[in-house]
Structure formats: C-alpha cells, structure tokens
Design a protein around this motif. Sequence first.
Motif, short mmCIF file in Angstrom:
data_model
loop_
_atom_site.label_atom_id
_atom_site.label_comp_id
_atom_site.label_asym_id
_atom_site.label_seq_id
_atom_site.Cartn_x
_atom_site.Cartn_y
_atom_site.Cartn_z
N ALA A 256 -61.59 113.99 65.67
CA ALA A 256 -63.04 113.79 65.77
C ALA A 256 -63.62 113.38 64.42
CB ALA A 256 -63.71 115.06 66.29
N PHE A 257 -63.13 114.03 63.34
CA PHE A 257 -63.58 113.62 62.01
C PHE A 257 -63.16 112.19 61.71
CE2 PHE A 257 -62.69 112.83 57.57
CZ PHE A 257 -63.93 113.11 56.99
N LEU A 258 -61.91 111.84 62.04
CA LEU A 258 -61.44 110.48 61.79
C LEU A 258 -62.30 109.45 62.50
CD1 LEU A 258 -57.52 110.36 61.81
CD2 LEU A 258 -59.08 109.73 59.97
N LEU A 259 -62.73 109.76 63.72
CA LEU A 259 -63.60 108.84 64.46
C LEU A 259 -64.92 108.67 63.75
CD1 LEU A 259 -64.28 107.11 66.92
CD2 LEU A 259 -64.99 109.19 68.11
N ALA A 260 -65.52 109.78 63.32
CA ALA A 260 -66.78 109.68 62.59
C ALA A 260 -66.60 108.87 61.31
CB ALA A 260 -67.31 111.08 62.25
N TYR A 261 -65.52 109.14 60.58
CA TYR A 261 -65.25 108.41 59.33
C TYR A 261 -65.06 106.92 59.61
CZ TYR A 261 -62.72 106.76 55.23
OH TYR A 261 -62.32 106.03 54.14
N LEU A 262 -64.32 106.61 60.67
CA LEU A 262 -64.09 105.21 61.03
C LEU A 262 -65.41 104.48 61.21
CD1 LEU A 262 -61.62 103.96 63.75
CD2 LEU A 262 -63.99 103.23 63.82
N VAL A 263 -66.37 105.14 61.87
CA VAL A 263 -67.64 104.48 62.17
C VAL A 263 -68.47 104.28 60.91
CG1 VAL A 263 -69.83 104.74 63.39
CG2 VAL A 263 -67.68 105.28 64.56
N TYR A 264 -68.73 105.35 60.17
CA TYR A 264 -69.65 105.18 59.03
C TYR A 264 -68.98 104.44 57.87
CZ TYR A 264 -67.92 109.57 56.76
OH TYR A 264 -67.18 110.56 56.16
N ASN A 265 -67.65 104.59 57.71
CA ASN A 265 -66.99 103.85 56.64
C ASN A 265 -66.95 102.35 56.93
OD1 ASN A 265 -65.35 103.90 54.10
ND2 ASN A 265 -63.85 102.99 55.47
N ASP A 266 -66.88 101.99 58.21
CA ASP A 266 -66.96 100.57 58.55
C ASP A 266 -68.30 100.00 58.12
OD1 ASP A 266 -66.20 98.14 59.51
OD2 ASP A 266 -66.28 98.68 61.63
N GLY A 267 -69.36 100.79 58.29
CA GLY A 267 -70.66 100.36 57.79
C GLY A 267 -70.67 100.20 56.28
N ILE A 268 -70.06 101.15 55.57
CA ILE A 268 -70.02 101.08 54.11
C ILE A 268 -69.28 99.84 53.66
CG2 ILE A 268 -69.05 102.18 52.04
CD1 ILE A 268 -69.56 104.89 53.38
#
Length: 447
Positions: A256-268
């Motif tokens: 679940a953390f990896l999914l969240a990271y995937l989303v916001y890091n893609d924005g970064i």
Amino acid sequence: MSTGTVRAEAADGSAGLGREQRGWYVYDWACSVYSTSVLTVFLGPYLTSVAEHAADAGGYVHPLGIPVRAGSFFAYAVSLSVILAVVVMPLAGSAADRTGRKKPLLAAAAYTGAAATTGMFFLDGDRYLLGGVLLVVANAAQSVGMMLYNCYLPQIAPSEQRDAVSSRGWAFGYAAGSLVLVADLVLYSAHGSFGLSETAAVRVCLASAGLWWGAFTLVPLRRLRDRPARVGQAAPGLRQLAATVRDMRRHPLTLAFLLAYLVYNDGIQTVITQASVYGSEELGLGQSTLIGAVLLVQVLAVAGALAMGRLARTYGAQRTILGSLVAWTLTLAAGWFLPPGAPVWFFVLAAGIGLVLGGSQALSRSLFSHLVPPGKEAEYFSAYEMSDRGMSWLGPLLFGVTYQLTGSYRSAIVSLVAFFVLGFVLLARVPVRRAIREAGNPVPEKI
C-alpha cells in the motif's frame, strides 16, 4: 563480560556505523552529478542536435533500420534505459540478498555508468547512435546502483536515525549537483576563453560528470561493509523475482505504501522534467533563466532535505511527507498564475519546488526502509526503484494529453496536482506503525 567492555564494544559499533554512514553519503555525492548535469541539463538538447545533424531530409534517423524522428530520439533512449533497468534491478537485488555481497555489485553498476558517461566525450558529429547506447547504459546503471545504495540504509542506520541519515544523503547529492553545475555553467558560458568550441564544452561537461562519479565512488567502496547473507534466500534470477512478488503479497501494507509512493513520486518526477518546458513554451523564458532555476532548485533542495529531516524527528516521517504533498499541490496551483516573461516569479516557483523536493524523496526512502522485512533489503528496494522508474511514464502522458486537449501548458502543469492529491489520500490511509510491526521491525517512537 564487564560493563566497561560492553560499553567499549557498543562505542566501537557506533563509530563503525558512523564511518559507514559518511561513506554512504558520498555515493549520493558521486552519482547525483550525472542526474543534474547530464540528464537534466546538457544531454537532452545536445543529443537531439547530434541526431538532427544525422537526420535525412525528412528529419528522421534510422537506428537499426527503424525510422525515428530526430527530436524523439532522446526520449526513446531514456524509455529504453528504463526498460533495461526494470529487467536488471530485480536480478541484481536477488543476487545481493542471496550472497550478501552488495559492494561488488554496487562497484560494477557505478563504474559501468561512470565509464559510459565519460565516453560521452566522443559524442560529436553524427554519432547519435553512440550517444543513445551510452545513455541507455549509463541511465540503467545509475538506477541499479541507486537500488543497491538504498538497500544499505537499514543496515547502517538504527531505526531512530534513518530519517536524518537518508535526508543527509539526499542533501549531499544536491550539494554536489549544485557545485558541478556552477562549474559547468562557467565553462559553457566562457568556452571561448578556455579555447573550446560550444560543442566541445558540452562534451567536457558530460565526460567530467563520469569522472566525478567514478572518483568519488571509491569512498563508499572503502567504507561500506558487506553483511553475511541470511539462511534460506530464494533462488536466483527470475525465480527470485517471482518469489519477491509472492512475498510482498504477504505484506499488503508495504504494498500500500509502494502504491502511494508510485503515485506521488510520478508527479514529482514529471514536474522535474516538464517544468523547463512550461517555462520556455508557456512563459517564454530563455535557456539561461531555465538553467539558473535548475541550479536554484539544487541549492534549496539541500536545505529542504535537512529541514524536513528535522521536522520528521518531531512530527514523524509520514506526517512530514503528507505536509510536503500539500506544499507540492499549492506550488503547482500557484504555477497557473505565473505571468509570461517574468523570470522572478518562475524563480519563486523553483524555490518552492526545491524546498520540498529533497525532503519528499529522502523521507520516502527512510520510511520505506522500516517496511522491509529483515534480510530482504535489496529485493524490496529493487521493487521500490521499479516503482520509481517503471511507472514514470504516467505523469508525462497526462501532461501531454492535457496539453493536446487544451492547447495550454498551464492546464497541463496544473493537471499534475492529481498525483499529489491521490498520493496524499493513499499515504494517509497506510497504518504505518502496524505495517512496520508486520514487516518484523521495531517501531520508532516518531514515525
């Protein structure tokens, strides 16, 4: 054993970890110059110009007989490097965990990337294909090296120190990027005074990043220690990758953390790559202004990473990351209102990005390190890097589609707010303390 002996051994262990931590910081100092000077500033425009020089009358080059627009060659080479990295990272990660010998693999990745980057000195005339091959090798090697570098974090820093140690690592990287970029800009701007043509100055800047990478990698290779592998490591190669995927399903909160990271890091990552396009195409800013903004981001990212590391000691890493995502959202929203032809306001926007950039990435890395089951650091950090590299096409796709539909770069840049809002929601839903316990790790007081 006497109390004095125990204390002496504890002091020796602490001193040993401190030595490793300082060596670990230096690898970020070594390789971040590639990301800043080569990938962000110089190589894209230069390789595109080389490809255009080699293009036919229709503007196409033909690598392996495939017609490719010269202006798209750099982007395709970057995409190919991502594919290669995604294939190699889990194999390198499984080998690192199975043998316990991370350091030789880190050396191989670092010096492969450094050699390919140094070889860019020979990228002139119409040698676009050479440039593409060197870019693919260097970029993939950097990804593999960063995965191996990251997986040292749980071994060299106790749980209560990881936010600070990770933040210092990012700060070292941004400091090195700033320092070398200043030197590059002096050389590039005054190339005639050094007896160099403009293209020769660019080639020197590219090659010097490779030499810097290779030279400073000697420090972490001397200071980092390999640990014995744990008993019962899974099979090598693709079977290990399949085993890693199955194992991660046993830790749904880590996923679940990896999914969240995937989303916001893609924005970064998309903001990093597309902000210069927004500045040049929508705001009409010149190249010198854009390079100056990149330098400002690098400098402020050092302070931002260290400051957010301190905030995490008080408020915990999860809350501090959530706060940074709010700051990202407000910064992008402000970008809508920037007037054209006004570099001062673009620099203000760059300052806002710089202050949250390093801390967002550093604390995400340290937080993830708590969610990794002991003995599987390289496996899980390969998945972490794959989440970064493997899905980094979503943001540019949204940016491009939004511009295609609206004809407005303002709408395109603001569309990226969706990644930070969704990432905030997903990260806020992760019960971090329970996730750490279920991974088999001690829970820090502040997390």
